[in-house]
Write a protein that holds these residues in place. Structure first.
Motif, PDB file in Angstrom:
ATOM      1  N   HIS A   1      -2.402   6.230  -1.149  1.00  0.00           N
ATOM      2  CA  HIS A   1      -3.703   6.292  -1.804  1.00  0.00           C
ATOM      3  C   HIS A   1      -4.373   4.939  -2.025  1.00  0.00           C
ATOM      4  O   HIS A   1      -5.603   4.835  -1.998  1.00  0.00           O
ATOM      5  N   SER A   2      -3.601   3.896  -2.255  1.00  0.00           N
ATOM      6  CA  SER A   2      -4.218   2.620  -2.620  1.00  0.00           C
ATOM      7  C   SER A   2      -3.571   1.440  -1.909  1.00  0.00           C
ATOM      8  O   SER A   2      -2.401   1.487  -1.518  1.00  0.00           O
TER       9      SER A   2
ATOM     10  N   GLN B   1       0.828  -1.204   0.000  1.00  0.00           N
ATOM     11  CA  GLN B   1       0.000   0.000   0.000  1.00  0.00           C
ATOM     12  C   GLN B   1       0.860   1.250   0.000  1.00  0.00           C
ATOM     13  O   GLN B   1       2.028   1.239   0.405  1.00  0.00           O
TER      14      GLN B   1
ATOM     15  N   ASP C   1      -9.057   1.835  -2.463  1.00  0.00           N
ATOM     16  CA  ASP C   1      -8.576   3.023  -1.760  1.00  0.00           C
ATOM     17  C   ASP C   1      -8.187   2.675  -0.329  1.00  0.00           C
ATOM     18  O   ASP C   1      -8.920   1.964   0.366  1.00  0.00           O
ATOM     19  N   THR C   2      -7.055   3.188   0.123  1.00  0.00           N
ATOM     20  CA  THR C   2      -6.549   2.879   1.462  1.00  0.00           C
ATOM     21  C   THR C   2      -7.541   3.260   2.555  1.00  0.00           C
ATOM     22  O   THR C   2      -7.606   2.606   3.600  1.00  0.00           O
ATOM     23  N   SER C   3      -8.339   4.284   2.324  1.00  0.00           N
ATOM     24  CA  SER C   3      -9.297   4.729   3.338  1.00  0.00           C
ATOM     25  C   SER C   3     -10.305   3.637   3.707  1.00  0.00           C
ATOM     26  O   SER C   3     -10.869   3.638   4.803  1.00  0.00           O
ATOM     27  N   GLN C   4     -10.504   2.668   2.808  1.00  0.00           N
ATOM     28  CA  GLN C   4     -11.499   1.627   3.072  1.00  0.00           C
ATOM     29  C   GLN C   4     -11.021   0.590   4.099  1.00  0.00           C
ATOM     30  O   GLN C   4     -11.815  -0.213   4.589  1.00  0.00           O
TER      31      GLN C   4
ATOM     32  N   GLY D   1     -11.554  -0.620  -6.243  1.00  0.00           N
ATOM     33  CA  GLY D   1     -11.151   0.260  -7.350  1.00  0.00           C
ATOM     34  C   GLY D   1     -11.104  -0.520  -8.645  1.00  0.00           C
ATOM     35  O   GLY D   1     -11.787  -0.184  -9.613  1.00  0.00           O
TER      36      GLY D   1
END
Length: 341
Positions: free
Chosen positions: A131-132, A128, A206-209, A171
């Motif tokens: 962003h991803s 990671q 997305d890393t936020s997930q 994504g």
């Protein structure tokens, strides 16, 4: 089947020096046929009967299953169809451990750590950046590779959505192989962009997930399931010695315990002690490995004289007596039945 062979196969998670897959996932792949428009088949049922005695299915039998599925059901979307039917319970204790995690990040850590319990046919790794996040599947097999990879990736997408109450939004998915369906059909099945001819088979999001909560999070259940998973993973790792011994027996079937122990850098007494802690003896493991070799060679219609020589017996008669002791059948009777356990 003779009492000796039945006792061995029902008591131990046998891999005979080969990678294995949990029975639950093997059953899931076949059960998924019921959720699709693919009809049942007698030949498939016969193979499943051969697989059933194993607590963990040796990879050659899993390979045979996939070859048969592809031959019986020449559907280019077979892997996707089957993977989308897999449920958490099909992943053995790992599935329940995943269900009870707090967040998607926790679940990914569980998958990276405990995936060998489900199957040793591949490895998961993650990378990671800001962003991803990429969850990469690296298969160890080449038999029916594309369909099996598609089944794994479809399972990942389906279960991740299920665990997060459909909040997960991938994504894109990448495949090393080229498409066997139209790209639109892949994207409709997986619900995201799909790219082919890439460097890795991966699920990218997305890393936020990673912070997404799981809908069935349960810390008490998680602790219980993790304890069970630790035990199962430890048992799998203990089979490494058996794997090394079985591989040496396959390469040198006429070697005895002392010669095998010497090749492993230990004494015969030390080898016995290590095996006894796992509840098995060298003789049982050696006989079991030679039985598996004999079954494979009989299925290939190798002459019984050649099999006796390859397995390290003095003559064909000695091989017949050993096979009868192992299975309750002579090699000829075994061939006439047309079944391999």
């Amino acid at each position: 089947m003779g009492h000796f062979a039945l006792t061995i196969r029902d008591t131990f998670m046998v891999n005979l020096g080969q990678a294995t897959v949990t029975q639950q996932f093997t059953k899931a792949i076949v059960a998924a046929l019921d959720g699709s428009d693919l009809p049942p088949n007698d030949e498939l049922n016969q193979l499943l009967a051969k697989i059933r005695p194993y607590k963990r299915v040796p990879m050659p039998l899993q390979d045979e299953l996939w070859r048969l599925l592809v031959r019986l059901y020449p559907d280019p979307g077979l892997g996707l169809k089957l993977g989308l039917q897999v449920q958490p319970g099909h992943l053995d204790v790992v599935g329940f451990l995943l269900l009870s995690c707090d967040t998607l990040e926790d679940a990914m850590d569980v998958l990276l750590t405990y995936h060998p319990i489900v199957g040793e046919g591949g490895e998961f790794v993650s990378t990671q950046d800001d962003h991803s996040c990429r969850l990469i599947y690296a298969p160890f097999h080449n038999v029916v590779r594309a369909q099996r990879v598609e089944a794994v990736m479809a399972t990942l997408v389906r279960l991740t959505r299920y665990l997060t109450g459909e909040a997960f939004n991938p994504g894109f998915v990448t495949f090393q192989h080229e498409p066997t369906l139209s790209v639109v059909e892949y994207e409709q099945a997986l619900g995201c962009e799909v790219r082919f001819g890439q460097l890795a088979d991966a699920l990218v999001f997305d890393t936020s997930q990673l912070s997404l909560p799981l809908v069935q999070a349960n810390s008490d259940l998680f602790d219980q399931m993790r304890s069970l998973a630790d035990d199962q993973l430890s048992q799998l790792q203990q089979f490494d010695l058996r794997s090394q011994i079985a591989n040496l027996i396959r390469e040198h079937p006429n070697w005895g315990k002392e010669r095998i122990a010497e090749a492993l850098g230990m004494s015969g007494r030390h080898l016995n002690r290590n095996l006894s802690r796992e509840g098995v003896t060298f003789k049982i493991l050696a006989d079991q490995t030679r039985l598996s070799m004999a079954e494979d060679l009989l299925a290939q219609q190798v002459s019984k004289a050649d099999i006796a020589e390859r397995l390290g017996f003095n003559d064909e008669s000695a091989f017949f007596k050993a096979f009868k002791r192992w299975t309750g059948l002579t090699p000829t009777e075994f061939e006439q039945r047309g079944t391999r356990r």
